[in-house]
Design a protein around this motif. Structure first.
Motif, PDB file in Angstrom:
ATOM      1  N   SER A  34      11.051 -96.562 -26.813  1.00  0.00           N
ATOM      2  CA  SER A  34      10.837 -96.418 -25.280  1.00  0.00           C
ATOM      3  C   SER A  34       9.634 -95.635 -24.980  1.00  0.00           C
ATOM      4  CB  SER A  34      12.521 -96.055 -24.783  1.00  0.00           C
ATOM      5  OG  SER A  34      11.935 -95.302 -23.363  1.00  0.00           O
ATOM      6  N   GLY A  61       6.360 -96.638 -23.313  1.00  0.00           N
ATOM      7  CA  GLY A  61       6.109 -95.949 -22.089  1.00  0.00           C
ATOM      8  C   GLY A  61       4.492 -95.212 -21.735  1.00  0.00           C
ATOM      9  N   TYR A 108      16.570 -97.282  -9.713  1.00  0.00           N
ATOM     10  CA  TYR A 108      16.289 -95.908 -10.469  1.00  0.00           C
ATOM     11  C   TYR A 108      17.705 -95.097 -10.456  1.00  0.00           C
ATOM     12  CZ  TYR A 108      11.570 -95.125 -11.740  1.00  0.00           C
ATOM     13  OH  TYR A 108      10.082 -95.312 -12.156  1.00  0.00           O
ATOM     14  N   PRO A 145      14.655 -98.870 -20.890  1.00  0.00           N
ATOM     15  CA  PRO A 145      13.728 -98.457 -20.519  1.00  0.00           C
ATOM     16  C   PRO A 145      12.371 -99.358 -21.235  1.00  0.00           C
ATOM     17  CG  PRO A 145      14.761 -96.587 -20.763  1.00  0.00           C
ATOM     18  CD  PRO A 145      15.577 -97.461 -21.243  1.00  0.00           C
ATOM     19  N   ASN A 198      11.683-102.014 -19.064  1.00  0.00           N
ATOM     20  CA  ASN A 198      10.974-101.752 -18.146  1.00  0.00           C
ATOM     21  C   ASN A 198       9.405-101.637 -18.593  1.00  0.00           C
ATOM     22  OD1 ASN A 198       9.252 -99.528 -16.636  1.00  0.00           O
ATOM     23  ND2 ASN A 198      11.301 -99.394 -15.405  1.00  0.00           N
ATOM     24  N   ASN A 199       9.141-100.887 -19.691  1.00  0.00           N
ATOM     25  CA  ASN A 199       7.729-100.988 -20.150  1.00  0.00           C
ATOM     26  C   ASN A 199       7.301-102.507 -20.401  1.00  0.00           C
ATOM     27  OD1 ASN A 199       8.242 -98.198 -19.921  1.00  0.00           O
ATOM     28  ND2 ASN A 199       8.814 -97.906 -22.016  1.00  0.00           N
ATOM     29  N   GLN A 224      15.070-102.928 -15.464  1.00  0.00           N
ATOM     30  CA  GLN A 224      15.683-101.839 -16.306  1.00  0.00           C
ATOM     31  C   GLN A 224      17.239-101.737 -15.940  1.00  0.00           C
ATOM     32  OE1 GLN A 224      13.501 -97.966 -17.105  1.00  0.00           O
ATOM     33  NE2 GLN A 224      14.853 -97.217 -15.557  1.00  0.00           N
TER      34      GLN A 224
END
Length: 586
Positions: free
Chosen positions: A76, A80, A196, A219, A222-223, A266
């Motif tokens: 992660s 990120g 979030y 995450p 998300n990335n 996420q």
């Protein structure tokens, strides 16, 4: 006798930990001859089973638990960090990147002000305690989730409508910043506040159920979405030297909508594992006694968050008053600063929090102190050598990672210098985070708030002092150093306050580990500096930076941990055994 706690319908037992089961296996071995010899129908005498002792016997189990999560956390953090580097390559560390950085910070700030800081600090201990209810805490969890969704939804709507005022609060227009561009990004990113916060509360629910993996991998999803977004951003027509002049500009839309989509992905990633855990959500309104307790604790947490965000607002205004690129350089330097902690410290804290919460609920302060002491020692051993190498190789890290593509060597070098001057604060920062979790495990949210008040009172004057004494280009260096100094203040205060509340914290053992690690890290730094001198200048700035980064990192970390293993530090014994086993197999 050992009586298992009730498991709610549909829930699964957590994965068996060999260290936890070993005493029961030994009991079964002792009991088998007696069971075989005892006539059926007659009562066997009770055999008392001692609770496994805290400390060294539990340490390998904790290390394994945090080690499993470290893989996901490492992935992660690396992904990120990678998308931040990619964005710097395609957008440069200039006005557009600064505006996006400020706007991307807004949902995080408001999420913390609403529920984010509360959910990540207080909720896990309360959820752990609620599992002793007849329904396994399901009703309490449903009420908590209903309240969180409601508060976060309203907050997302109000904050999006107030985007111009929020960006004006964060940005100082006397510098090279562009508040209008930041406002355009804020309109697109602030709805992500809901997701979030939802991610935070769902993570807390899973962690309380001893399910750590999904929240660590979310995450990464998300990335990956942001990677695709940056790829699309790079393909959008536009001159990188011209700042977009309207919100409908394709660059603004692609970057803003793409990052918002990543926030949604996420949060939604956690829904399937939550369902598999046996939890079923339904809207449940009303406030019970547990939520009243949550509210009392939350008030102090909100005070903690509010004070910390005041410091963050001043931090951002000081940066935006300096030279262009300051906010983005600070953001990336802070990301690099947190990377080792995110891989090591966060995994350790995630595994420790339910254990400390259970020990505090049982008023077993000996076990709580044992977890605190072990966490402090392991954090020191793993982070101090890394921070020492960061101080030596900081400039090389900045140039190697951020001088490619459209990035400039000067800005990348400034980023590396900011990382180097702040590296000493990495260990104090990790210790502050650990100490705060101990207070929250004891349901004491007042003390962390008071500590944060002192830290912020120290931080704000130092930020303005740095701004007035340093040139605009070097303001970011001063801001990073001030943050690290404040973490030192917080770590000392937290340790003293815990000593007052709990008594003997086994500090001598912790100090001994710190002393050994300082010696080992000093030798590692010396070796890394000598190796760096051997790299020729003929390779060019970027080539030289990459070679130095690999050589200094490998030599510095290798020498540091080699010295620690030679000193036979107990906390590294499991690592040494594992290395010996691997070498033996080879």
């Amino acid at each position: 006798m050992f009586i298992p706690r009730r498991v709610p319908p549909g829930a699964r037992w957590p994965a068996a930990d060999p260290d936890v089961l070993r005493p029961y296996d030994e009991l079964a071995t002792r009991m088998m001859p007696r069971i075989a010899a005892e006539p059926i129908g007659e009562r066997l005498p009770e055999v008392q089973l001692e609770r496994p002792k805290a400390g060294a016997e539990q340490a390998p189990s904790l290390a394994r638990s945090s080690g499993r999560m470290a893989i996901a956390t490492l992935t992660s953090r690396i992904t990120g960090f990678a998308w931040k580097v990619m964005l710097a390559w395609v957008a440069t560390l200039g006005v557009l990147y600064d505006s996006f950085t400020v706007a991307n910070t807004l949902p995080l700030i408001i999420n913390e002000l609403l529920l984010g800081g509360v959910l990540t600090s207080v909720v896990v201990p309360l959820l752990v305690r609620s599992q002793d209810d007849d329904d396994g805490g399901e009703a309490y969890t449903q009420r908590l989730l209903t309240m969180a969704i409601t508060v976060l939804g309203i907050g997302a709507i109000v904050s999006t409508a107030a985007a111009p005022w929020l960006t004006a609060l964060l940005m100082n227009d006397t510098g090279d910043a562009n508040p209008q561009l930041a406002t355009w990004f804020a309109y697109l990113l602030l709805p992500g506040l809901l997701f979030y916060g939802l991610f935070a509360v769902l993570s807390a629910i899973l962690n309380a159920k001893q399910i750590f993996g999904p929240a660590q991998w979310a995450p990464v999803v998300n990335n990956l979405v942001i990677f695709a977004t940056i790829g699309a951003f790079a393909l959008v027509p536009g001159d990188p030297t011209i700042v977009p002049t309207q919100m409908s500009d394709p660059q603004v839309l692609v970057l803003g909508i793409g990052v918002l989509t990543a926030m949604v992905a996420q949060a939604l990633f956690l829904l399937p594992p939550l369902r598999r855990s046996g939890f079923r959500f339904q809207w449940r309104w009303g406030i019970d006694d547990r939520l009243k307790e949550f509210g009392g604790l939350a008030l102090w947490i909100l005070g903690y968050v509010a004070v910390s965000q005041v410091g963050m607002v001043i931090n951002t205004r000081v940066l935006t008053a300096g030279a262009a690129g300051g906010p983005s350089i600070y953001s990336n330097a802070w990301l690099l600063f947190q990377l080792p902690y995110g891989v090591i410290g966060v995994s350790l804290l995630t595994a420790l929090m339910p254990r400390m919460s259970r020990a505090a609920a049982d008023r077993d302060y000996r076990r709580l102190i044992g977890d605190l002491s072990y966490g402090s020692r392991l954090t020191t051993l793993l982070l101090l050598p890394v921070s020492a190498v960061m101080a030596v190789a900081g400039t090389s890290i900045g140039i190697a990672l951020f001088a490619l593509g459209r990035g400039s060597v000067a800005d990348a070098e400034r980023l590396g210098e900011a990382l180097a001057v702040s590296a000493f604060g990495l260990l104090p920062y990790a210790l502050v985070m650990l100490q705060m979790r101990v207070f929250y495990a004891m349901k004491d949210s007042r003390t962390p708030t008071l500590i944060m008040v002192v830290m912020t009172a120290v931080k704000i004057p130092l930020l303005y002092l740095a701004s007035s004494q340093l040139s605009p280009v070097n303001v970011v260096l001063g801001v990073m150093m001030v943050n690290s100094l404040v973490f030192v203040v917080g770590a000392v205060m937290g340790q003293v306050w815990l000593w007052v509340k709990l008594g003997n914290l086994r500090s001598k053992r912790v100090l001994g580990v710190i002393l050994f690690t300082v010696v080992a890290s000093g030798l590692g730094v010396l070796a890394a500096a000598l190796v760096g001198m051997l790299v020729p200048d003929a390779l060019g700035p970027i080539g030289q930076a990459w070679v130095k980064l690999f050589l200094q990192g490998a030599v510095g970390i290798g020498v540091s941990f080699g010295v620690l293993l030679a000193l036979k530090v107990d906390e590294l014994a499991p690592v040494k055994r594992r290395i010996t086993q691997l070498l033996g197999r080879a």
